[in-house]
Scaffold this motif. Structure first.
Motif, PDB file in Angstrom:
ATOM      1  N   GLN A  64      25.352  38.717  49.851  1.00 59.28           N
ATOM      2  CA  GLN A  64      26.754  39.402  49.471  1.00 59.28           C
ATOM      3  C   GLN A  64      26.883  39.647  47.301  1.00 59.28           C
ATOM      4  O   GLN A  64      27.023  40.216  46.338  1.00 59.28           O
ATOM      5  CB  GLN A  64      28.264  38.365  49.374  1.00 59.28           C
ATOM      6  N   LEU A  65      25.825  38.289  47.099  1.00 55.73           N
ATOM      7  CA  LEU A  65      25.643  38.822  45.510  1.00 55.73           C
ATOM      8  C   LEU A  65      25.209  39.395  45.174  1.00 55.73           C
ATOM      9  O   LEU A  65      24.769  40.368  44.194  1.00 55.73           O
ATOM     10  CB  LEU A  65      24.812  36.799  45.151  1.00 55.73           C
ATOM     11  N   LEU A  66      24.234  39.745  45.917  1.00 57.24           N
ATOM     12  CA  LEU A  66      22.793  41.008  45.798  1.00 57.24           C
ATOM     13  C   LEU A  66      24.024  42.448  45.936  1.00 57.24           C
ATOM     14  O   LEU A  66      23.530  43.217  45.288  1.00 57.24           O
ATOM     15  CB  LEU A  66      21.218  40.871  46.530  1.00 57.24           C
ATOM     16  N   LEU A 122      15.107  47.208  47.383  1.00 58.87           N
ATOM     17  CA  LEU A 122      14.812  45.978  48.350  1.00 58.87           C
ATOM     18  C   LEU A 122      15.141  46.970  49.532  1.00 58.87           C
ATOM     19  O   LEU A 122      16.123  47.103  50.033  1.00 58.87           O
ATOM     20  CB  LEU A 122      15.291  44.764  48.052  1.00 58.87           C
ATOM     21  N   LYS A 123      14.347  46.789  50.787  1.00 58.49           N
ATOM     22  CA  LYS A 123      14.640  46.931  52.045  1.00 58.49           C
ATOM     23  C   LYS A 123      15.359  46.189  52.900  1.00 58.49           C
ATOM     24  O   LYS A 123      16.087  47.098  53.548  1.00 58.49           O
ATOM     25  CB  LYS A 123      12.854  47.413  52.668  1.00 58.49           C
ATOM     26  N   GLU A 124      14.688  44.822  53.280  1.00 62.69           N
ATOM     27  CA  GLU A 124      15.792  43.758  53.311  1.00 62.69           C
ATOM     28  C   GLU A 124      16.129  43.120  52.484  1.00 62.69           C
ATOM     29  O   GLU A 124      15.813  41.957  52.089  1.00 62.69           O
ATOM     30  CB  GLU A 124      14.983  43.164  54.397  1.00 62.69           C
ATOM     31  N   ILE A 125      17.810  42.638  52.375  1.00 65.05           N
ATOM     32  CA  ILE A 125      18.404  41.622  51.400  1.00 65.05           C
ATOM     33  C   ILE A 125      17.948  40.255  51.689  1.00 65.05           C
ATOM     34  O   ILE A 125      17.865  39.429  51.008  1.00 65.05           O
ATOM     35  CB  ILE A 125      19.716  42.383  51.905  1.00 65.05           C
ATOM     36  N   LYS A 126      17.660  39.960  52.981  1.00 70.76           N
ATOM     37  CA  LYS A 126      17.269  39.186  53.773  1.00 70.76           C
ATOM     38  C   LYS A 126      15.911  38.464  52.840  1.00 70.76           C
ATOM     39  O   LYS A 126      15.637  37.161  53.064  1.00 70.76           O
ATOM     40  CB  LYS A 126      17.208  38.869  55.031  1.00 70.76           C
ATOM     41  N   THR A 127      15.249  39.439  52.591  1.00 68.63           N
ATOM     42  CA  THR A 127      13.604  38.869  52.052  1.00 68.63           C
ATOM     43  C   THR A 127      13.832  38.590  50.340  1.00 68.63           C
ATOM     44  O   THR A 127      12.812  38.644  50.110  1.00 68.63           O
ATOM     45  CB  THR A 127      12.932  39.914  52.894  1.00 68.63           C
ATOM     46  N   PHE A 128      14.803  39.141  49.428  1.00 70.89           N
ATOM     47  CA  PHE A 128      14.593  38.869  48.146  1.00 70.89           C
ATOM     48  C   PHE A 128      14.481  37.481  48.074  1.00 70.89           C
ATOM     49  O   PHE A 128      13.786  38.303  46.897  1.00 70.89           O
ATOM     50  CB  PHE A 128      16.877  38.136  48.545  1.00 70.89           C
TER      51      PHE A 128
END
Length: 186
Positions: free
Chosen positions: A10-12, A66-72
């Motif tokens: 959500q923050l990203l 960034l392709k996957e937000i989970k990998t930030f």
């Protein structure tokens, strides 16, 4: 909902839309780890701080890539490591200055057992000995043993072949082992 309660995805999303409060919250969640990563490579507090901040700026401006937000977190760490290595190579290109020793000194021994001091001494000896290795050995061991990168990631970061990476890490471990052996005999 306040920013501190929101998850990183959500923050990203808010950061992508330019929300500075969200960017500050992301910065606050990651800055210590990113500073430590940069410091382990450049060995200078001020340079590590600059690298960390530049890396956050890069990350926020390239957030759409960034392709996957989970990998930030790992993506940001990769940016920090790449910037640190670039800065390290640039600043040491024409200098032959010994790096400072990385020691975690314990100033207050209240409540610490002798085992803690002994184990801490061992860790400090290994870290101190690592600073005496050749630069490429020191860099590859830091990435592999401290940062936890695998061989493929190290190849990409250091721009070397897989065979060269395995050989370099093997030789670095061997060199570290040989330098530590006299210390172990005491």
């Amino acid at each position: 909902m306040t920013l501190t309660i929101q998850n990183i995805e959500q923050l990203l999303q808010l950061c992508k839309s330019g929300d500075q409060h969200a960017q500050m919250e992301v910065y606050n969640r990651y800055y210590k780890a990113m500073y430590n990563t940069a410091y382990r490579i450049v060995k200078n507090s001020f340079e590590a701080e600059d690298i960390m901040q530049d890396s956050f700026l890069t990350a926020f401006t390239k957030l759409d890539n960034l392709k996957e937000i989970k990998t930030f977190g790992s993506w940001l760490k990769r940016i920090v490591i790449n910037n640190s290595i670039y800065h390290y190579k640039k600043s040491n290109k024409y200098q032959d200055v010994p790096l400072d020793d990385v020691l975690y000194k314990v100033e207050d021994n209240n409540g610490l057992s002798q085992d803690y001091e002994f184990n801490n001494l061992k860790v400090n000896q290994v870290l101190e000995t690592m600073t005496t290795l050749k630069d490429n050995y020191k860099m590859s061991l830091t990435l592999h043993l401290i940062e936890g990168y695998d061989y493929d990631e190290i190849c990409e970061i250091m721009d070397i072949s897989p065979a060269n990476c395995r050989t370099m890490i093997s030789r670095a471990k061997d060199s570290l082992r040989k330098k530590l052996q006299p210390l172990a005999e005491y």
